[in-house]
Scaffold this motif. Structure first.
Motif, short mmCIF file in Angstrom:
data_model
loop_
_atom_site.label_atom_id
_atom_site.label_comp_id
_atom_site.label_asym_id
_atom_site.label_seq_id
_atom_site.Cartn_x
_atom_site.Cartn_y
_atom_site.Cartn_z
N GLY A 1 1.32 -3.17 11.90
CA GLY A 1 2.39 -3.86 11.17
C GLY A 1 3.71 -3.21 11.55
O GLY A 1 4.36 -3.59 12.51
N ASN A 2 4.07 -2.18 10.78
CA ASN A 2 5.30 -1.44 11.08
C ASN A 2 5.07 -0.44 12.21
O ASN A 2 5.98 0.21 12.67
N LEU A 3 3.83 -0.27 12.61
CA LEU A 3 3.39 0.52 13.76
C LEU A 3 3.50 2.04 13.56
O LEU A 3 3.51 2.80 14.53
N LEU B 1 -10.52 0.80 9.21
CA LEU B 1 -10.33 -0.10 8.07
C LEU B 1 -9.30 0.56 7.17
O LEU B 1 -9.54 1.64 6.62
N THR B 2 -8.16 -0.10 7.05
CA THR B 2 -6.99 0.56 6.47
C THR B 2 -6.92 0.49 4.95
O THR B 2 -6.26 1.31 4.31
N GLY B 3 -7.57 -0.53 4.35
CA GLY B 3 -7.43 -0.68 2.90
C GLY B 3 -8.68 -1.25 2.25
O GLY B 3 -9.53 -1.88 2.89
N ASN C 1 0.80 -1.22 0.00
CA ASN C 1 0.00 0.00 0.00
C ASN C 1 0.84 1.27 0.00
O ASN C 1 0.50 2.25 -0.69
N THR C 2 1.92 1.27 0.76
CA THR C 2 2.79 2.45 0.76
C THR C 2 3.29 2.71 -0.65
O THR C 2 3.34 3.84 -1.13
N SER C 3 3.67 1.63 -1.34
CA SER C 3 4.23 1.79 -2.69
C SER C 3 3.17 2.30 -3.66
O SER C 3 3.45 3.17 -4.49
N1 F0G Z 1 -3.27 -2.16 7.10
C1 F0G Z 1 -2.83 -2.06 5.84
C2 F0G Z 1 -3.83 -2.25 4.75
C3 F0G Z 1 -1.49 -1.75 5.56
O1 F0G Z 1 -1.08 -1.62 4.32
C4 F0G Z 1 -0.58 -1.60 6.64
C5 F0G Z 1 0.82 -1.31 6.41
C6 F0G Z 1 -1.10 -1.73 7.94
C7 F0G Z 1 -2.43 -2.00 8.13
C8 F0G Z 1 -0.23 -1.54 9.13
O2 F0G Z 1 0.07 -0.22 9.36
O3 F0G Z 1 2.54 -0.44 9.34
O4 F0G Z 1 1.43 1.64 10.14
O5 F0G Z 1 1.31 -0.45 11.47
N2 F0G Z 1 1.36 -1.34 5.28
C9 F0G Z 1 2.73 -0.91 5.00
C10 F0G Z 1 3.01 -0.88 3.52
C11 F0G Z 1 3.77 -1.53 5.82
O6 F0G Z 1 4.16 -1.04 3.11
O7 F0G Z 1 2.08 -0.63 2.75
P1 F0G Z 1 1.42 0.17 10.13
#
Ligand code: F0G
Length: 437
Positions: free
Chosen positions: A247-249, A384-386, A146-148
């Protein structure tokens, strides 16, 4: 307003100008964070300004990040900002998901509605503004996808070359497709996220490329606005809990900082508790909290989870994240592959949908409810992150009963929804439809 970079280590007094190209403190190696003098800000004036910007058509007012620019005042020349109208994501009630978790109510702040489909856009618009302010020509990141995707999009708009490093074969196709489509130079490395991050940090320094992983303090500044916008949508009513995947927090660090600053300024009068949820096979932060949070994190060497976005064993921002969890009185939890898969399907059945990592929030809320940590009548917001379409392979395999854990064990498709193959025969199809009524 004056802005500076400050070492996050409370024992280290180092401070740096905001245009220093630094990701860690050169003295102690600690993470850096942006700090400002918020004393002149008056809460009522601030919220009135934010309200008035909703009536404006100016691009920075339309952005759900830059609308709150008073709290991210590190940009001195607004010409450096590129916006894709990021943020502006909905806060959705999800009664089915609430009853699945044993809660009276849950709301989801759905960051998947962002331009590149994830919460990364909130941070990336800020990180890219800083890259442009510093006169950088190339930006780089390692990413679980997602970052990319986000960096590629913003670099394209901001006229920067995007260099992307990905763990070969371990990212969801939707995300890889985005990086290619947005024109990023895409390098797939045969190593995991943590190994590639170490590599990229060295390369970025040697080649003068600006690093836009969440170790970048300006990314964190942009991501703060997720929680600011969420509270704005709730008319500044603070929830009891915010539950999000880790994940990476970086995200929990950003949300925690945003909340603390809102309280410091007086926009809110208390902090919600934060719950970070990791996947069991990639849960070093949860292990840390289980063994007494004051120690040092032990990295997981071979992190595994089908929720590839959070397949991270050496989270860079763990010290910031620990501070935010402890300050908020929050908790850390981990959930199984089955729990993530089923929670994801329930979010889908709610008409909302999300990618696997995001569903850790509902799976975690359910587990914390069952343990009695979160009461049934708590006011809970899940992040919901993605977007659902980030990882369509996972979705199809779940619904067709083909999803297997990284170890090869079959997962139950508890809420599976198999497509049906039928002959081109109206009578047979009518008969079938009648039987399904
Ligand atoms: N949810 C999604 C959909 C993510 O893409 C990520 C992290 C996280 C949760 C976790 O978030 O790392 O801030 O604790 N994705 C990163 C990436 C690492 O490279 O896209 P985090």
């Amino acid at each position: 307003m004056s802005a500076e970079l400050v070492c996050f280590n409370p024992e280290c007094p180092e401070r740096f100008p905001v245009d220093a190209v630094l990701y860690n403190c050169p003295q102690c190696g600690g993470l850096l964070e942006a700090r400002y003098d918020f004393a002149p800000l008056k809460p009522a004036e601030l919220t009135a300004t934010w309200d008035s910007r909703r009536l404006s058509r100016e691009p920075l007012d339309v952005s759900g990040v830059w609308r709150y620019r008073d709290l991210i005042p590190f940009v001195t020349d607004e010409a450096h900002i590129v916006t894709l109208q990021e943020g502006n994501t909905p806060l959705l009630d999800a009664p089915q998901a609430a009853s699945y978790a044993g809660l009276d109510r849950i709301q989801f702040k759905h960051q998947g509605y962002n331009p590149s489909g994830s919460f990364k856009d909130n941070g990336m618009t800020a990180g890219v503004a800083q890259a442009r302010a510093l006169g950088m020509k190339r930006v780089a990141c390692v990413s679980t996808g997602n970052t990319s995707a986000s960096m590629a999009a913003y670099a394209a708009v901001g006229d920067l070359q995007a260099v992307i490093f990905l763990p070969h074969g371990k990212i969801a196709y939707g995300k890889l497709a985005q990086a290619l489509e947005y024109g990023a130079l895409t390098i797939q490395v045969e190593a995991n996220f943590d190994q590639i991050l170490a590599l990229v940090r060295r390369l970025a320094e040697d080649l003068g490329i600006y690093l836009l992983n969440s170790i970048n303090p300006f990314r964190i500044e942009g991501q703060k606005t997720i929680v600011i916008e969420m509270l704005d949508q709730r008319n500044w009513q603070v929830p009891d809990w915010i539950v999000l995947p880790g994940g990476n927090l970086g995200n929990v660090s950003a949300l925690g900082k945003g909340l603390r600053e809102l309280k410091q300024i007086g926009v809110i009068d208390r902090l919600p508790k934060i719950a970070v949820v990791q996947a069991e096979g990639s849960a070093p932060f949860h292990h840390l909290f289980e063994s007494g949070p004051d120690g040092t994190i032990k990295n997981v060497d071979n992190p595994e989870t089908l929720a590839t976005a959070i397949r991270i064993g050496a989270p860079v921002s763990w010290e910031k994240a620990r501070y935010e969890i402890q300050t908020s009185g929050g908790v850390v939890e981990s959930v199984s592959e089955q729990e993530i898969a089923d929670a994801k399907a329930v979010i889908g059945r709610s008409g909302i949908g999300c990618e696997p990592a995001s569903a850790a929030s509902l799976a975690g809320a359910k587990k914390l409810r069952a343990k009695g940590v979160i009461p049934a009548d708590a006011d809970v917001v899940g992040i919901l992150t993605g977007h659902l379409l980030k990882d369509p392979d996972y979705v199809y395999q779940y619904h067709t009963g083909e999803l297997k854990t990284p170890a090869g064990d079959k997962l139950e498709s508890t809420f599976g929804n198999q497509p049906v193959v039928m002959p081109n025969d109206p009578a047979k199809i009518a008969e079938f439809l009648t039987s399904c009524e």
